[in-house]
Design an enzyme around this catalytic site. Structure first.
Site, PDB file in Angstrom:
ATOM      1  CG  ASP A  30     110.769  16.216  43.253  1.00 37.39           C
ATOM      2  OD1 ASP A  30     110.078  17.262  43.143  1.00 37.39           O
ATOM      3  OD2 ASP A  30     111.525  15.865  42.459  1.00 37.39           O
ATOM      4  CG  ASN A  87     109.073  27.091  42.432  1.00 36.43           C
ATOM      5  OD1 ASN A  87     109.516  27.877  42.856  1.00 36.43           O
ATOM      6  ND2 ASN A  87     109.644  25.911  42.198  1.00 36.43           N
ATOM      7  N   GLY A  93     109.979  29.035  37.784  1.00 39.15           N
ATOM      8  CA  GLY A  93     110.414  27.559  38.059  1.00 39.15           C
ATOM      9  C   GLY A  93     109.370  26.624  38.102  1.00 39.15           C
ATOM     10  CG  HIS A  98      97.845  19.221  40.268  1.00 35.89           C
ATOM     11  ND1 HIS A  98      96.943  18.512  39.862  1.00 35.89           N
ATOM     12  CD2 HIS A  98      97.919  19.257  41.628  1.00 35.89           C
ATOM     13  CE1 HIS A  98      95.895  18.139  40.971  1.00 35.89           C
ATOM     14  NE2 HIS A  98      96.904  18.642  42.028  1.00 35.89           N
ATOM     15  CG  HIS A 100     103.943  21.139  42.850  1.00 31.97           C
ATOM     16  ND1 HIS A 100     103.337  21.552  41.540  1.00 31.97           N
ATOM     17  CD2 HIS A 100     105.181  21.403  42.915  1.00 31.97           C
ATOM     18  CE1 HIS A 100     104.345  21.937  40.962  1.00 31.97           C
ATOM     19  NE2 HIS A 100     105.432  21.938  41.672  1.00 31.97           N
TER      20      HIS A 100
HETATM   21  P1  5GP Z   1     108.111  22.761  40.163  1.00 29.93           P
HETATM   22  O1  5GP Z   1     109.360  22.729  39.130  1.00 29.93           O
HETATM   23  O2  5GP Z   1     106.986  22.734  39.058  1.00 29.93           O
HETATM   24  O3  5GP Z   1     108.011  23.585  41.027  1.00 29.93           O
HETATM   25  O4  5GP Z   1     108.107  21.497  40.583  1.00 29.93           O
HETATM   26  C1  5GP Z   1     107.936  20.094  40.114  1.00 29.93           C
HETATM   27  C2  5GP Z   1     108.521  18.998  40.860  1.00 29.93           C
HETATM   28  O5  5GP Z   1     107.917  17.842  40.200  1.00 29.93           O
HETATM   29  C3  5GP Z   1     109.859  18.695  40.297  1.00 29.93           C
HETATM   30  O6  5GP Z   1     110.481  18.792  41.440  1.00 29.93           O
HETATM   31  C4  5GP Z   1     110.160  17.411  39.765  1.00 29.93           C
HETATM   32  O7  5GP Z   1     111.360  16.938  40.123  1.00 29.93           O
HETATM   33  C5  5GP Z   1     108.826  16.625  40.085  1.00 29.93           C
HETATM   34  N1  5GP Z   1     108.526  15.828  39.335  1.00 29.93           N
HETATM   35  C6  5GP Z   1     108.340  15.859  38.023  1.00 29.93           C
HETATM   36  N2  5GP Z   1     107.719  14.807  37.450  1.00 29.93           N
HETATM   37  C7  5GP Z   1     107.661  14.003  38.284  1.00 29.93           C
HETATM   38  C8  5GP Z   1     107.109  12.679  38.283  1.00 29.93           C
HETATM   39  O8  5GP Z   1     106.653  11.970  37.564  1.00 29.93           O
HETATM   40  N3  5GP Z   1     107.023  11.971  39.711  1.00 29.93           N
HETATM   41  C9  5GP Z   1     107.506  12.565  40.856  1.00 29.93           C
HETATM   42  N4  5GP Z   1     107.278  11.869  42.002  1.00 29.93           N
HETATM   43  N5  5GP Z   1     107.936  13.963  40.703  1.00 29.93           N
HETATM   44  C10 5GP Z   1     107.948  14.530  39.622  1.00 29.93           C
HETATM   45 ZN    ZN Z   2      96.079  18.183  37.960  1.00 21.17          ZN
END
Ligand code: 5GP
Ligand code: ZN
Length: 114
Positions: A30, A87, A93, A98, A100
């Site tokens: 991340d 999430n 959140g 996509h 994850h």
């Molecule tokens: P969500 O908030 O959707 O559950 O998690 C998305 C995660 O993707 C966040 O923890 C954020 O730090 C991470 N993230 C967002 N943009 C990037 C990126 O460009 N590269 C990487 N490696 N992580 C990212």
């Molecule tokens: Zn995608």
């Protein structure tokens, strides 16, 4: 899908630090880690949210969890314990649409999460 950030990471258009990779699944650090271990496990196929999963995705969901095991081994958090979080929806959140699995560990984790 074409402007999906994680599809671009899968494509190599955006660099990422690989932790685990196979035919179906990719895991990478991340960019804004919330813990010493904070890795994202994603399917190579674009699926926006966990609520979009269908019966055809059952095997893929299992693969995400098995890849998370590999990640936890590599990151050395098996003994201390780790958390697997997905999430679902902006209100919970989710910021990248996509799916994850967050693999989080390496520090004390409180419960319930905020
Ligand atoms: P969500 O908030 O959707 O559950 O998690 C998305 C995660 O993707 C966040 O923890 C954020 O730090 C991470 N993230 C967002 N943009 C990037 C990126 O460009 N590269 C990487 N490696 N992580 C990212
Ligand atoms: Zn995608």
């Amino acid at each position: 899908m074409s402007d999906c950030l994680f599809c671009k990471i899968l494509d190599g258009q955006i660099p990422s630090a690989e932790v685990y990779s196979d035919e179906h699944v990719y895991a990478f650090e991340d960019i804004n880690p919330g813990a010493p271990c904070h890795v994202l496990v994603i399917p190579r196929r674009h699926i926006a949210t966990a609520h979009d999963l269908g019966a055809q995705d059952q095997e893929l969901v299992g693969r995400l969890y098995l890849a998370a095991q590999q990640v936890a081994e590599k990151k050395g958090v098996v003994e201390s314990g780790y958390r697997l979080v997905m999430n679902v929806g902006a209100g919970a959140g989710q910021s990248v649409f996509h799916i994850h699995l967050h693999v989080i560990g390496g520090r004390d984790l409180s419960w319930p999460p905020g």
